[in-house]
Design a protein around this motif. Structure first.
Motif, mmCIF file in Angstrom:
data_model
loop_
_atom_site.group_PDB
_atom_site.id
_atom_site.type_symbol
_atom_site.label_atom_id
_atom_site.label_comp_id
_atom_site.label_asym_id
_atom_site.label_seq_id
_atom_site.Cartn_x
_atom_site.Cartn_y
_atom_site.Cartn_z
ATOM 1 N N GLN A 246 0.966 4.253 -2.698
ATOM 2 C CA GLN A 246 0.971 5.532 -2.350
ATOM 3 C C GLN A 246 2.097 6.259 -2.985
ATOM 4 O OE1 GLN A 246 2.159 7.494 1.747
ATOM 5 N NE2 GLN A 246 0.327 6.677 2.062
ATOM 6 N N LYS B 160 1.992 9.316 -5.976
ATOM 7 C CA LYS B 160 2.209 10.508 -5.313
ATOM 8 C C LYS B 160 3.405 11.208 -6.650
ATOM 9 C CE LYS B 160 5.055 13.009 -1.959
ATOM 10 N NZ LYS B 160 5.447 12.433 -0.656
ATOM 11 N N SER C 290 2.993 7.161 6.354
ATOM 12 C CA SER C 290 3.693 7.260 5.014
ATOM 13 C C SER C 290 5.193 7.343 5.194
ATOM 14 C CB SER C 290 3.239 8.797 4.542
ATOM 15 O OG SER C 290 3.705 9.794 5.437
ATOM 16 N N SER D 249 1.120 -1.004 0.045
ATOM 17 C CA SER D 249 -0.054 0.142 -0.017
ATOM 18 C C SER D 249 0.831 1.231 -0.143
ATOM 19 C CB SER D 249 -1.019 -0.087 1.114
ATOM 20 O OG SER D 249 -0.146 0.313 2.371
#
Length: 629
Positions: A12, A16, A381, A8
């Motif tokens: 991400q 981005k 993150s 994941s």
């Protein structure tokens, strides 16, 4: 802490940066495989996952990873092969590499690339001393063919295409650097120079993560000096080398520091800057002395050796220890997962590995919020994860002003309404409060135990699992607080209990070097200072032995975190044993410790060590000049 799969986070970060699935996996696997990984629909080996992360410029070495016995065997085999090559044990390395290749032979491009890359490494590093020049040349030519195969497998067409058009992982970049070195060795100097220049530009543009930059920039700069030689301007090489050394200093990495410093000494000497040359020569002498004493066979300029390593945990050790700790029978745990206890017994002894669905089912029943292979505990993150690592580094260097600033930045990035995030921040605050005596040790212990018991049952059971990083930090702050309350024996018990779990685990401590170092450093400082009464000398002698073993590990692993502290503890233990008898060794250890602290930007630690050194020298002088009788 919340759980996010590596897949994941890859998804991400990829979105981005607006990178397509096809571009990210080019030369490694299919876009369909990546899609399944990103959606947590399948598992893959750690080697491929690491390469995907590195292609995004992110370091896998910040992560914790639960692996099966089979996957750990693969990881350990790679590590052992590389150790044997470093030790120049060609016959054994070659045998194991072929076994590895036969055992894991498949259409897996990443594994095939690893085989050819390692064959080249073996041929480059393990030429016997009595080999003829003709055989040496033959080995170099074969190494060149092998590394070319490795490069072409995952970066097809790279020689005729600018590197900027590719996504390149750390190990693929190491392949390119080795290719450039071998080209230079075989007379293709201009081609080698082109590869090194392109590699340097790519590394600077792509690898912002400190761990990955440490693995590549010093190697590339050292090769730049080697390949361009007298063609390179002294000042340009000096600037590049100092930049590379600074990267290593900030990350507390010793590996590849010495070759770059040697270039600095030589280049400063060439322009007559003797003061600068002398400044770096001091560190050159210190590092050389440490290598010669603790790791004389250590290869100091291998393009394939790296100082960082992610944390690994074995799935079956976690399942077995948690089931026993929670008093759950095998019959109860298998309900809805397996049909017989015998199947679980095979899993718990590492004889078979549960598939993804069964593993997730077992972990759910044990109430452990962790995933295997491509799952780990993190902070939402990569950006926040990296900030958290910077905060931990500041705490490790006793720079609590910087730690406070980093903590405020972390809080601004986190969703503080989430209980796990709130607990994480509170734990870091307790570390800072403890050092600055803002909160009582007793209060810190109670709060930390309450948080710890949510996931970890601390007990005397030696078969209980090694704690995860967050759990270890909590156990460590409890022990430190007990020490502050002058309950050193209880503190030592906690540290020793957890260290025993590391030793009893089937996972080698080299795969726990980050957490192990934190624990051992605090344990040994307290142990070396503990009042053992009539057994004091014997205990100090044991402390010195343990410290020397830890220093050897740190030098062999290429990581200097807390190295100055262990060197100082060694000296202090010898002072307490017999300051006159060990005066020479004490002086050497404190000199090394101070230089290491300065080199790796631990200014406050360097001041403390200097103070200890000054007091020790004064005491030695006084004792030497006492009148007889």
């Amino acid at each position: 802490m919340n759980v996010y799969t590596i897949g994941s986070l890859i998804k991400q970060e990829r979105k981005k940066r607006k990178i397509s699935q096809k571009k990210l996996v080019a030369g490694l696997c299919s876009a369909q495989t990546l899609s399944m990984l990103e959606d947590d629909m399948c598992e893959t080996d750690a080697f491929l996952m690491d390469m995907l992360l590195q292609r995004l410029g992110k370091s896998p070495d910040k992560l914790e990873c639960i692996v099966s016995g089979e996957e750990y065997h693969r990881i350990k085999m790679r590590s052992l092969i590389e150790q044997l090559i470093v030790q120049r044990k060609r016959k054994y390395a070659d045998y194991l590499l072929e076994r590895y290749h036969d055992s894991f032979k498949s259409t897996d491009t990443a594994q095939q690339m690893y085989y050819h890359r390692t064959r080249a490494y073996l041929l480059m590093r393990t030429v016997p001393e009595d080999t003829s020049q003709q055989q040496r040349n033959s080995d170099i030519q074969e190494a060149l063919r092998e590394i070319r195969l490795a490069v072409d497998m995952t970066l097809p067409g790279v020689e005729g295409t600018p590197l900027s058009e590719y996504l390149i992982s750390t190990c693929e970049m190491e392949n390119l650097l080795a290719y450039g070195k071998l080209l230079n060795m075989t007379g293709s100097r201009e081609k080698a120079q082109s590869i090194i220049l392109q590699s340097f530009d790519y590394i600077k543009a792509h690898f912002a993560d400190a761990e990955e930059l440490c693995k590549l920039l010093p190697k590339c700069v050292w090769l730049f000096d080697n390949v361009f030689s007298e063609q390179a301007d002294n000042l340009r090489v000096i600037v590049l080398c100092e930049e590379a050394v600074q990267v290593l200093r900030e990350a507390s990495v010793t590996y590849f520091m010495l070759p770059v410093i040697e270039v600095l000494v030589r280049r400063y000497g060439s322009i007559g800057a003797e003061k600068k040359a002398e400044y770096w020569r001091r560190y050159q002498d210190i590092l050389t002395g440490l290598y010669e004493e603790y790791a004389p066979d250590m290869c100091r300029d291998s393009l394939f050796f790296d100082a960082f390593q992610r944390e690994y945990y074995l799935d079956y050790e976690i399942i077995r220890s948690e089931r026993i700790s929670q008093n759950i029978t095998q019959e109860k745990l298998i309900y809805g997962v397996y049909s017989s206890p015998e199947t679980l017994s095979r899993v718990e002894t590492g004889k078979s590995s549960p598939g993804k669905k069964n593993f997730d089912g077992l972990m759910d029943k044990l109430k452990i919020n962790k995933m295997r292979y491509n799952g780990y505990v993190t902070l939402e993150s990569f950006e926040v994860l990296e900030l958290n690592c910077e905060l931990n580094t500041a705490i490790g260097k006793n720079d609590f002003d910087l730690a406070k600033r980093k903590l405020e930045m972390l809080k601004s990035k986190l969703n503080m309404s989430l209980p796990d995030n709130k607990r994480h921040v509170e734990q870091i605050e307790n570390i800072i409060y403890s050092v600055n005596n803002i909160k009582s040790p007793k209060c810190i212990i109670q709060e930390t135990f309450d948080r710890l018991e949510l996931t970890y049952k601390f007990n005397e059971n030696k078969s209980y699992r090694v704690p995860f990083y967050e759990e270890l930090i909590m156990l460590n702050i409890i022990a430190i607080s007990l020490k502050k309350m002058d309950e050193k024996e209880k503190a030592l018990y906690i540290w020793k209990n957890i260290l025993d779990k590391y030793y009893n685990s089937r996972v080698d401590i080299r795969f726990h070097r980050r957490t192990y170092s934190i624990l051992f450093n605090n344990y040994i400082k307290t142990f070396a200072d503990f009042d053992f009464g009539s057994e004091r000398i014997e205990a100090r002698s044991k402390a010195v032995m343990l410290c020397n073993n830890d220093i050897k590990n740190k030098i062999s692993w290429g990581n200097a975190k807390m190295l100055e502290s262990v060197l100082t503890t060694t000296a202090c233990a010898m002072i307490d044993m017999d300051i006159k008898k060990y005066s020479g060794e004490i002086d050497i250890k404190l000199t090394q410790a101070q230089a290491v602290a300065e080199l790796f930007l631990c200014g406050k630690n360097a001041e403390i060590i200097k103070s200890i050194h000054d007091r020790t020298n004064k005491r030695m002088y006084q004792e030497e000049n006492l009148p007889e009788g």
